[in-house]
Design an enzyme around this catalytic site. Structure first.
Site, PDB file in Angstrom:
ATOM      1  N   GLY A 112       0.798  -1.218   0.000  1.00 22.46           N
ATOM      2  CA  GLY A 112       0.000   0.000   0.000  1.00 22.46           C
ATOM      3  C   GLY A 112       0.833   1.271   0.000  1.00 22.46           C
ATOM      4  N   GLY A 114       2.895   2.249  -2.425  1.00 24.41           N
ATOM      5  CA  GLY A 114       3.008   2.862  -3.745  1.00 24.41           C
ATOM      6  C   GLY A 114       3.993   2.196  -4.691  1.00 24.41           C
ATOM      7  CE  LYS A 115       5.439  -3.397  -2.751  1.00 25.15           C
ATOM      8  NZ  LYS A 115       4.640  -2.924  -1.616  1.00 25.15           N
ATOM      9  CB  SER A 116       1.632  -1.678  -7.959  1.00 27.54           C
ATOM     10  OG  SER A 116       1.951  -2.866  -7.292  1.00 27.54           O
ATOM     11  CE1 TYR A 117      -0.555   6.570  -9.373  1.00 33.22           C
ATOM     12  CE2 TYR A 117       1.536   7.426  -8.549  1.00 33.22           C
ATOM     13  CZ  TYR A 117       0.338   7.619  -9.219  1.00 33.22           C
ATOM     14  OH  TYR A 117       0.054   8.850  -9.752  1.00 33.22           O
ATOM     15  CG  ASP A 260       5.289  -4.227  -7.909  1.00 29.86           C
ATOM     16  OD1 ASP A 260       5.571  -3.992  -6.719  1.00 29.86           O
ATOM     17  OD2 ASP A 260       4.180  -3.964  -8.411  1.00 29.86           O
ATOM     18  N   GLY A 263       5.261  -6.997  -0.579  1.00 27.03           N
ATOM     19  CA  GLY A 263       5.203  -6.059   0.542  1.00 27.03           C
ATOM     20  C   GLY A 263       6.245  -6.412   1.599  1.00 27.03           C
TER      21      GLY A 263
END
Ligand code: ADP
Ligand code: MG
Length: 522
Positions: A112, A114-117, A260, A263
């Protein structure tokens, strides 16, 4: 607080050390509604974090190559947009790829954060992450620079590592559990991972899209979430140059790995218990090992010892496959994604410390000139050696006839071997092999040679065949085809009632579509 200033590189050997950036996202809806406090401040390249329990003297500061303030919005002059992150990191990495280096970008951080973003982003204009922007630029530059004497080829693979198992996201028949092998000449690689030929940005965008959907399909079937797996998107980029004066052909190959990561939160922090916790330990094995590898490499840099300590690359699939990217033959960047919220203080501090250690690693990147020609030559030598070995053991009858040498499409005939130093310091002397092992090694090596020898046209045909299979499978899973039948994706049917999946992870939301047929549906 030391402020090194934006344009002064922190590391003196900036080119050789791992580039490290941190990026803080906006509050999410829940944090806003609970009036969360922002514990992150940034100034120039420096990021500071304040302990919400000790606001007076609990501030720690870290300097990075880049500190991206994405907590506010475009109107803020300090705001770092998707474009800005790409221009700093993506453009540099693409440049290195054209120079012939291997490059790698890793996104690290709590779920949550912001890695994938940052890596993929969203489809809307201006919201795309590093991967789509880099692919678009790659093809734009190929279009500008390509000529009869300079040709390019691009191949893509996309895999997921979950619980130490590798899943091919581009091959619907791969059910997970591809073998990770090590070949004395090739190094670590994933056996049978599909490597698909692409000729345009649209091709690559399609593959990215179906790979992300395959992730959803698999995750839905197995009741996992993408936060627990590592997604590795790899572009193999080959440049072939023909020199008219000498009529010589040269080739540069670079591997662009875009990762990516899962988490980084510890299993206990997410309240996992029992089997989940055990699963968690295995899931994070790759991430824990990545931490150990990074610490060991960082310590080796600091102690300036001649011989570095043992580096535990082999302890996990991720680190084994990324061996070259971590302190090896690669230009590497890491982006650590940070949550701004006070409730995540501990995790965010641990992310900052991790990023801080990564900063100290240096990679020794070399240009990959003509690796294929040399590799094929050395692989052939190995085949000959293995065949002789098997003959000497009286097993000649078990050998298939040697594969016929075939000229590669668009390629010059192999030149007489120049006296070049062998790859990776030369093939290791073969350890004494039993007949079974020698036979297996022989088959493996012949398979690799066949793959390397495949012509571009054959690759395109194979890519197309796999695409059709993928679409058939996705259609079966409920992912719709557009009326033209050509494009996969989720197209809300206008007249048919349907269900759409929702997921807290936006990349996985609205990826599956279930049509409700006439009659009773239960
Ligand atoms: P991760 O992949 O690390 O688990 P995501 O990238 O999915 O996290 O981010 C979580 C949520 O926050 C998503 O809805 C994403 O769109 C949003 N988000 C993350 N970073 C930013 C940012 N810099 N600007 C705007 N929204 C962001
Ligand atoms: Mg994610």
């Amino acid at each position: 607080m030391k402020d090194p200033g934006r344009d002064k590189p922190i590391a003196t050997m900036a080119g050789a050390s791992v580039k490290v950036a941190v990026r803080v996202r906006p509050f999410n809806a829940r944090e806003s509604s609970r009036q969360a406090k922002c514990v992150i401040q940034m100034q120039g390249n420096t990021t500071c974090i304040t302990n919400p329990k000790l606001p007076k003297d609990g501030t720690k500061c870290f300097a990075f190559d880049y500190s991206y303030w994405s907590h506010t919005s475009e109107e803020d002059p300090h705001f770092a947009s998707q474009r800005r992150v790409y221009q700093d990191i993506g453009e540099e990495m693409l440049l290195h790829a054209f120079e012939g280096y291997n490059v790698c970008v890793l996104a690290y951080g709590q779920t949550g954060a912001g890695k994938s973003y940052t890596m993929m982003g969203r489809q809307e204009a201006g919201q795309q992450g590093i991967i789509p922007q880099l692919c678009e630029d790659l093809f734009a530059r190929i279009g500008r620079e390509g000529s009869p004497d300079l040709t390019f080829s691009v191949e893509v693979s996309y895999m997921e590592i979950y619980c130490e198992r590798v899943r091919d996201l581009l091959n619907p028949k791969s059910r997970g559990g591809l073998r990770v092998r090590e070949h004395p000449l090739m190094g670590p690689y994933v056996q049978d991972l599909s490597r698909l030929a692409v000729t345009s940005f649209e091709d690559i965008a399609d593959l990215m899209d179906s790979g992300n959907k395959a992730r959803t399909v698999a995750a839905t079937n197995m009741n996992e979430t993408s936060s627990r797996s590592h997604a590795v998107f790899t572009i193999v980029f080959t440049q072939r140059r023909h020199d008219r004066l000498t009529d010589l052909h040269t080739e540069k190959v670079s591997r662009i790995s875009l990762v990516d990561l899962a988490g980084s939160e510890r299993a206990d922090a997410s309240g996992a218990k029992g089997t989940r916790l055990k699963e968690g330990a295995n899931i994070n094995k790759s991430l824990t090992t990545l931490g150990k590898v990074i610490s060991t490499l960082a310590e080796a840099q600091n102690s300036k010892k001649k011989k570095p300590d043992f580096i535990p690359y082999r302890d996990s699939v991720l680190t084994w496959l990324l061996k070259e990217s971590l302190g090896g033959n690669s230009r590497t960047a890491m982006i650590a994604a940070l949550s701004p919220a006070d409730i995540n203080y501990e995790e965010t501090l641990s992310t900052l410390r991790y990023a801080d250690r990564t900063k100290q690693i240096r990679c020794h990147a070399v240009i990959n000139e003509d690796p294929n020609a040399r590799l094929i030559r050395e692989l052939r030598q190995e085949v000959t050696r293995l065949r002789e070995l098997l003959c000497a053991q009286g097993l000649a009858h078990a050998l298939a006839p040697p594969p016929r040498r075939r000229e590669r499409g668009r390629r010059p005939p192999p030149r007489p071997p120049p006296a070049a130093p062998p790859l990776n310091g030369g093939p290791e002397p073969l350890p004494p092999l039993g007949p079974a092992e020698a036979m297996e090694r022989l088959q493996e090596t012949e398979k690799i040679i066949a793959e390397l020898n495949e012509t571009w046209e054959e690759k395109l045909r194979r890519t197309e065949a796999l695409r059709l299979e993928r679409e058939a499978l996705l259609a079966e899973m409920g992912v719709a085809l557009r009326e033209d039948g050509g494009t996969v994706g989720v197209f809300s049917p206008k007249k048919t009632p349907h269900l759409v999946n929702l997921n807290e992870d936006p990349l996985m939301s609205e990826c599956l579509l279930y049509h409700i047929k006439d009659g009773v549906t239960r």
